[in-house]
Design an enzyme around this catalytic site. Structure first.
Site: not given
Ligand code: NDP
Length: 455
Positions: A135, A175
């Site tokens: 990571k 991510d």
């Molecule tokens: P994105 O950046 O596309 O979206 C993240 C989302 O989470 C946004 O809506 C963001 O809101 C919100 N968010 C981030 N930090 C916080 C916080 N501290 N409190 C509340 N909301 C928060 O990321 P992904 O959708 O790609 O990833 C989301 C999760 O899934 C992560 O844990 C990631 O590690 C996991 N994941 C992702 C994969 C992928 O293929 N993308 C694969 C496996 C796991 P805001 O816009 O306000 O920041």
């Protein structure tokens, strides 16, 4: 310790293990949390298997192969010099090249990335594909930055990272904060620096080696995992109210798949709060969210104004009654109290799209209640599984059809479910999917490590 025989000895060993881990990794609370969750749940399995203890397999798995930390300098649009810190954690390559995403978010620390790289090792093993765990990321915040600033940051980040990655060495992906735009900028810089067009990143655009359905895969997979768990109970999505958190990649494709399977999604969130739409978030409303978040880069509160839904400032969606919950935002977004609220309101299943979204006392509450609980390393493995397929397509210089990939994703999630079931079945017919995921993920990596001798 050469053998762990009784529950008391196992507990003592666990305590000593955690004390040692905390001493060697001071202050890294997220890393401690992730290791504890794995170690305590696989102890019953390895208790009578001295080969793992004698060769210190758990100790070695919890010590990353390598940590690279570096300065990332870039200039903003006003000509100011900015400094961030970049990382790549190469946790374990026993079963394949390091593989795992890159996160750009102000909350990124070495502890957060070590927890994610550790989790990734087990997750990648569960997919059945030859991928180790890694990571990376930076405390850089892409929010509010112009495309040109993000481009300069990504180029600077890659200018150091490229020394440490390669298609047979370490293959990063996206991510939080790293989507198609950032992957494109980083791939372009890698290509420029090395003069090679190789599959060194996944999640690429379709024009330059990306795979169909990679974008959808994590969210779809999270929902397939729930579908598989429900099927064991002869149940399905039809008529189920679902709470989803986040509004990024994983959240939006989870909503899409839930809708396709007949469920109704009533919440979404971002770091400023959550929206509650009692009528459900249908395909048109979801298209609005995707545009809001990926094109206009706005806030989820705008959804409430657009569609007359409720917006709850600074809150998380777990207070909304639901049958099924899908935490898809970030780590530790479901506290023990949130988990108890979900249970009190009748929630019967949780599938984790985000990595480690539930705190340990919340996990304990799910397990005590015996609900269907799919931990992130199983539930969100669909993304990295399709990344693994992207690597295969790049190596063979071919592209598979959407139909083939959809089937591969569905089959992979079924395979992950079945492994968790096999290792997680408990007396009385309950299935502890957490124990199952950790144990099944552990065995393959551990046995490969044993084969290599002491390295
Ligand atoms: P994105 O950046 O596309 O979206 C993240 C989302 O989470 C946004 O809506 C963001 O809101 C919100 N968010 C981030 N930090 C916080 C916080 N501290 N409190 C509340 N909301 C928060 O990321 P992904 O959708 O790609 O990833 C989301 C999760 O899934 C992560 O844990 C990631 O590690 C996991 N994941 C992702 C994969 C992928 O293929 N993308 C694969 C496996 C796991 P805001 O816009 O306000 O920041």
């Amino acid at each position: 310790m050469s053998k762990v025989a009784t529950p008391e000895q196992a507990k003592e060993y666990l305590n000593r293990f955690m004390e040692g881990l905390k001493r060697r990794n001071p202050g890294e609370t997220e890393f401690h949390q992730a290791v504890y969750e794995v170690v305590q749940s696989i102890f019953p399995y390895i208790a009578d298997k001295p080969r793992y203890h004698e060769k210190q397999i758990l100790e070695r798995m919890a010590e990353p192969d390598r940590i690279v930390s570096f300065r990332v300098c870039w200039e903003d649009d006003d000509g100011n010099v900015r400094v961030n810190r970049g990382y790549r954690i190469q946790n374990n390559n026993a079963i394949g090249p390091y593989k795992g995403g890159i996160r750009f978010h102000p909350s990124v620390t070495q502890s957060v990335l070590k927890f994610l790289a550790f989790e990734q090792t087990f997750k990648n093993s569960l997919t059945g594909l030859p991928m180790g765990g890694g990571k990376g990321g930076s405390d850089f915040n892409p929010k509010g930055k112009s495309d040109a600033e993000v481009n300069r940051f990504c180029q600077s980040f890659m200018t150091t990272l490229f020394h440490h990655i390669g298609p047979d060495m370490d293959v990063p992906a996206g991510d939080i904060g790293v989507g198609a735009r950032e992957i494109g900028y980083m791939f372009g810089q890698y290509k420029r620096l090395t003069n090679q067009f190789v599959g060194v990143l996944t999640g690429k655009g379709l024009e330059f080696g990306g795979s169909l359905i990679r974008t959808e895969a994590t969210g779809y997979g999270t929902v397939y995992m729930m579908e598989n768990m429900l099927a064991v109970k002869k149940d399905g999505f039809e008529g189920k109210n679902c709470a989803v958190s986040g509004s990024g990649n994983v959240a939006t494709y989870s909503v899409e798949k839930i809708n396709q399977l007949g469920g109704k999604v009533v919440t979404l969130s971002d770091s400023s709060g959550y929206i509650h739409d009692k009528d459900g978030i249908d395909a048109d409303k979801l298209a609005y969210v995707v545009d809001l978040k990926t094109v206009r880069r706005g806030r989820i509160s705008e959804y409430a104004k657009e569609f007359g839904a409720e917006f709850h400032d600074g809150k998380r969606p777990w207070e909304v009654p639901c049958d099924l919950a899908f935490p898809c935002a970030t780590q530790n977004e479901v506290s023990g109290a949130d988990a108890k609220t979900l249970l009190k309101n009748g929630c019967i299943g949780v599938s984790e799209g985000a990595n480690m979204p539930t705190e340990q006392d919340g996990i304990d509450a799910y397990l005590d209640a015996g609900i269907l609980y799919a931990p992130s390393k199983a539930a969100n493995a669909g993304g990295v599984a399709v990344s693994g397929l992207e690597m295969s397509q790049n190596s063979a210089r071919i592209s598979w059809s959407e139909e083939e990939l959809q089937k591969l994703l569905r089959d992979t999630m079924k395979g992950i479910h079945d492994q968790c079931f096999e290792y997680g079945e408990e007396p009385g017919g309950r299935v502890n999917y957490l124990k199952g995921a950790n144990t099944a993920g552990f065995v393959k990596v551990a046995d490969a490590m044993l084969a290599y001798g002491v390295v």
